[in-house]
Design a protein around this motif. Structure first.
Motif, PDB file in Angstrom:
ATOM      1  N   ALA A 142       0.867  -1.320  -0.110  1.00  0.00           N
ATOM      2  CA  ALA A 142      -0.127   0.086  -0.066  1.00  0.00           C
ATOM      3  C   ALA A 142       0.979   1.383  -0.085  1.00  0.00           C
ATOM      4  CB  ALA A 142      -0.802  -0.047   1.157  1.00  0.00           C
ATOM      5  N   ASN A 143       0.808   2.294  -0.866  1.00  0.00           N
ATOM      6  CA  ASN A 143       1.330   3.331  -1.047  1.00  0.00           C
ATOM      7  C   ASN A 143       0.388   4.605  -0.791  1.00  0.00           C
ATOM      8  OD1 ASN A 143       3.535   5.323  -1.463  1.00  0.00           O
ATOM      9  ND2 ASN A 143       3.273   5.067  -3.724  1.00  0.00           N
ATOM     10  N   ILE A 144      -0.084   4.821   0.295  1.00  0.00           N
ATOM     11  CA  ILE A 144      -1.081   5.737   0.587  1.00  0.00           C
ATOM     12  C   ILE A 144      -0.436   6.664   1.779  1.00  0.00           C
ATOM     13  CG2 ILE A 144      -2.932   5.008  -0.625  1.00  0.00           C
ATOM     14  CD1 ILE A 144      -3.869   3.520   1.952  1.00  0.00           C
ATOM     15  N   LEU A 145      -1.228   7.511   2.131  1.00  0.00           N
ATOM     16  CA  LEU A 145      -0.744   8.376   3.286  1.00  0.00           C
ATOM     17  C   LEU A 145      -1.148   7.693   4.748  1.00  0.00           C
ATOM     18  CD1 LEU A 145      -2.447  11.866   2.052  1.00  0.00           C
ATOM     19  CD2 LEU A 145       0.014  11.006   1.852  1.00  0.00           C
ATOM     20  N   ALA A 146      -0.406   8.105   5.759  1.00  0.00           N
ATOM     21  CA  ALA A 146      -0.483   7.451   6.958  1.00  0.00           C
ATOM     22  C   ALA A 146      -2.039   7.550   7.460  1.00  0.00           C
ATOM     23  CB  ALA A 146       0.250   8.250   7.870  1.00  0.00           C
ATOM     24  N   GLY A 147      -2.788   8.596   7.309  1.00  0.00           N
ATOM     25  CA  GLY A 147      -4.110   8.733   7.843  1.00  0.00           C
ATOM     26  C   GLY A 147      -5.125   7.404   7.226  1.00  0.00           C
ATOM     27  N   PRO A 148      -5.017   7.276   6.054  1.00  0.00           N
ATOM     28  CA  PRO A 148      -5.814   6.123   5.462  1.00  0.00           C
ATOM     29  C   PRO A 148      -5.007   4.427   5.846  1.00  0.00           C
ATOM     30  CG  PRO A 148      -5.539   7.742   3.676  1.00  0.00           C
ATOM     31  CD  PRO A 148      -4.627   8.092   4.859  1.00  0.00           C
ATOM     32  N   LEU A 149      -3.830   4.653   5.732  1.00  0.00           N
ATOM     33  CA  LEU A 149      -3.143   3.378   6.313  1.00  0.00           C
ATOM     34  C   LEU A 149      -3.606   3.205   7.772  1.00  0.00           C
ATOM     35  CD1 LEU A 149       0.457   4.010   4.909  1.00  0.00           C
ATOM     36  CD2 LEU A 149      -1.301   2.044   4.312  1.00  0.00           C
ATOM     37  N   ASN A 150      -3.653   4.011   8.635  1.00  0.00           N
ATOM     38  CA  ASN A 150      -4.078   3.786   9.816  1.00  0.00           C
ATOM     39  C   ASN A 150      -5.559   3.241  10.069  1.00  0.00           C
ATOM     40  OD1 ASN A 150      -1.611   3.860  11.109  1.00  0.00           O
ATOM     41  ND2 ASN A 150      -1.677   6.100  11.242  1.00  0.00           N
ATOM     42  N   GLU A 151      -6.224   4.048   9.170  1.00  0.00           N
ATOM     43  CA  GLU A 151      -7.697   3.898   9.087  1.00  0.00           C
ATOM     44  C   GLU A 151      -8.322   2.430   8.701  1.00  0.00           C
ATOM     45  OE1 GLU A 151      -9.742   7.133   7.445  1.00  0.00           O
ATOM     46  OE2 GLU A 151      -8.922   8.524   8.399  1.00  0.00           O
ATOM     47  N   LEU A 152      -7.450   2.036   7.724  1.00  0.00           N
ATOM     48  CA  LEU A 152      -7.820   0.698   7.000  1.00  0.00           C
ATOM     49  C   LEU A 152      -6.948  -0.346   7.578  1.00  0.00           C
ATOM     50  CD1 LEU A 152      -7.817   2.178   3.369  1.00  0.00           C
ATOM     51  CD2 LEU A 152      -9.731   1.472   4.781  1.00  0.00           C
ATOM     52  N   ALA A 153      -6.259  -0.391   8.650  1.00  0.00           N
ATOM     53  CA  ALA A 153      -5.451  -1.232   9.187  1.00  0.00           C
ATOM     54  C   ALA A 153      -5.856  -2.581   9.367  1.00  0.00           C
ATOM     55  CB  ALA A 153      -4.573  -0.570  10.380  1.00  0.00           C
ATOM     56  N   GLU A 154      -6.983  -2.671   9.723  1.00  0.00           N
ATOM     57  CA  GLU A 154      -7.809  -4.026  10.021  1.00  0.00           C
ATOM     58  C   GLU A 154      -7.990  -4.526   8.609  1.00  0.00           C
ATOM     59  OE1 GLU A 154     -11.037  -6.056  12.621  1.00  0.00           O
ATOM     60  OE2 GLU A 154     -11.010  -3.893  12.693  1.00  0.00           O
ATOM     61  N   SER A 155      -8.726  -3.772   7.787  1.00  0.00           N
ATOM     62  CA  SER A 155      -8.960  -4.378   6.534  1.00  0.00           C
ATOM     63  C   SER A 155      -7.761  -4.754   5.760  1.00  0.00           C
ATOM     64  CB  SER A 155      -9.727  -2.941   5.666  1.00  0.00           C
ATOM     65  OG  SER A 155      -9.967  -3.557   4.507  1.00  0.00           O
ATOM     66  N   ILE A 156      -6.720  -3.921   5.646  1.00  0.00           N
ATOM     67  CA  ILE A 156      -5.539  -4.504   5.262  1.00  0.00           C
ATOM     68  C   ILE A 156      -4.989  -5.452   5.551  1.00  0.00           C
ATOM     69  CG2 ILE A 156      -3.207  -3.636   4.692  1.00  0.00           C
ATOM     70  CD1 ILE A 156      -4.036  -0.613   4.331  1.00  0.00           C
ATOM     71  N   SER A 157      -4.931  -5.878   6.927  1.00  0.00           N
ATOM     72  CA  SER A 157      -4.404  -6.895   7.458  1.00  0.00           C
ATOM     73  C   SER A 157      -5.298  -8.472   6.990  1.00  0.00           C
ATOM     74  CB  SER A 157      -4.679  -6.735   9.017  1.00  0.00           C
ATOM     75  OG  SER A 157      -4.068  -7.820   9.592  1.00  0.00           O
ATOM     76  N   ALA A 158      -6.452  -7.963   6.961  1.00  0.00           N
ATOM     77  CA  ALA A 158      -7.266  -9.128   6.577  1.00  0.00           C
ATOM     78  C   ALA A 158      -7.026  -9.659   5.121  1.00  0.00           C
ATOM     79  CB  ALA A 158      -8.698  -8.777   6.608  1.00  0.00           C
ATOM     80  N   HIS A 159      -6.354  -8.779   4.166  1.00  0.00           N
ATOM     81  CA  HIS A 159      -5.909  -9.282   3.065  1.00  0.00           C
ATOM     82  C   HIS A 159      -4.846  -9.955   2.834  1.00  0.00           C
ATOM     83  CE1 HIS A 159      -9.358  -7.592   0.779  1.00  0.00           C
ATOM     84  NE2 HIS A 159      -9.299  -6.521   1.592  1.00  0.00           N
ATOM     85  N   CYS A 160      -4.139 -10.166   3.905  1.00  0.00           N
ATOM     86  CA  CYS A 160      -2.523 -10.829   4.238  1.00  0.00           C
ATOM     87  C   CYS A 160      -2.856 -12.238   4.933  1.00  0.00           C
ATOM     88  CB  CYS A 160      -1.707  -9.966   4.709  1.00  0.00           C
ATOM     89  SG  CYS A 160      -0.006 -10.519   4.504  1.00  0.00           S
ATOM     90  N   GLU A 218       6.565   5.572  12.905  1.00  0.00           N
ATOM     91  CA  GLU A 218       6.560   4.870  14.242  1.00  0.00           C
ATOM     92  C   GLU A 218       5.129   4.552  14.829  1.00  0.00           C
ATOM     93  OE1 GLU A 218       8.806   2.965  15.829  1.00  0.00           O
ATOM     94  OE2 GLU A 218      10.452   3.682  14.411  1.00  0.00           O
ATOM     95  N   ASN A 219       4.427   5.611  14.361  1.00  0.00           N
ATOM     96  CA  ASN A 219       2.883   5.510  14.885  1.00  0.00           C
ATOM     97  C   ASN A 219       2.203   4.680  14.071  1.00  0.00           C
ATOM     98  OD1 ASN A 219       0.280   6.509  16.313  1.00  0.00           O
ATOM     99  ND2 ASN A 219      -0.156   7.448  14.337  1.00  0.00           N
ATOM    100  N   THR A 220       2.159   4.535  12.697  1.00  0.00           N
ATOM    101  CA  THR A 220       1.687   3.513  11.831  1.00  0.00           C
ATOM    102  C   THR A 220       2.319   2.007  11.945  1.00  0.00           C
ATOM    103  OG1 THR A 220       1.393   5.435  10.182  1.00  0.00           O
ATOM    104  CG2 THR A 220       1.606   2.966   9.498  1.00  0.00           C
ATOM    105  N   ARG A 221       3.451   2.019  12.284  1.00  0.00           N
ATOM    106  CA  ARG A 221       4.194   0.785  12.679  1.00  0.00           C
ATOM    107  C   ARG A 221       3.632   0.237  13.909  1.00  0.00           C
ATOM    108  NH1 ARG A 221       8.514  -0.742  16.063  1.00  0.00           N
ATOM    109  NH2 ARG A 221       9.539  -2.531  15.409  1.00  0.00           N
ATOM    110  N   ASP A 222       3.301   0.890  15.172  1.00  0.00           N
ATOM    111  CA  ASP A 222       2.743   0.574  16.224  1.00  0.00           C
ATOM    112  C   ASP A 222       1.335  -0.022  15.916  1.00  0.00           C
ATOM    113  OD1 ASP A 222       5.042   1.324  17.624  1.00  0.00           O
ATOM    114  OD2 ASP A 222       4.221   3.269  18.254  1.00  0.00           O
ATOM    115  N   THR A 223       0.694   0.699  14.998  1.00  0.00           N
ATOM    116  CA  THR A 223      -0.773   0.404  14.743  1.00  0.00           C
ATOM    117  C   THR A 223      -0.854  -1.304  14.125  1.00  0.00           C
ATOM    118  OG1 THR A 223      -1.525   2.575  14.183  1.00  0.00           O
ATOM    119  CG2 THR A 223      -2.811   0.969  13.225  1.00  0.00           C
TER     120      THR A 223
END
Length: 68
Positions: free
Chosen positions: A4-22, A39-44
């Motif tokens: 995923a190559n998108i901004l941090a906001g959407p990456l954090n908001e979509l974390a559960e959905s993105i995770s479900a695809h892996c 670091e914040n996104t990594r922690d998420t």
């Protein structure tokens, strides 16, 4: 593999959905992050992935991880 190559906001908001695809053991690569947001996104994502330290280039960063 999920990339995923998108901004941090959407990456954090979509974390559960993105995770479900892996699948377990799969690879995650996230980019489009400012270095101050890495670091914040990594922690998420650590609740689903074993995350490596961020990779930095200029003001941008990339995160990599493997699904638990």
């Amino acid at each position: 593999v999920v990339v995923a190559n998108i901004l941090a906001g959407p990456l954090n908001e979509l974390a559960e959905s993105i995770s479900a695809h892996c699948l377990s053991g799969g690879t995650l690569a996230l980019s489009g992050l400012l270095d101050s947001q890495a670091e914040n996104t990594r922690d998420t994502y650590t609740q689903w992935f074993d995350m490596a330290a961020p990779t930095y280039k200029e003001e941008w960063s990339r995160l990599n991880g493997f699904k638990k």
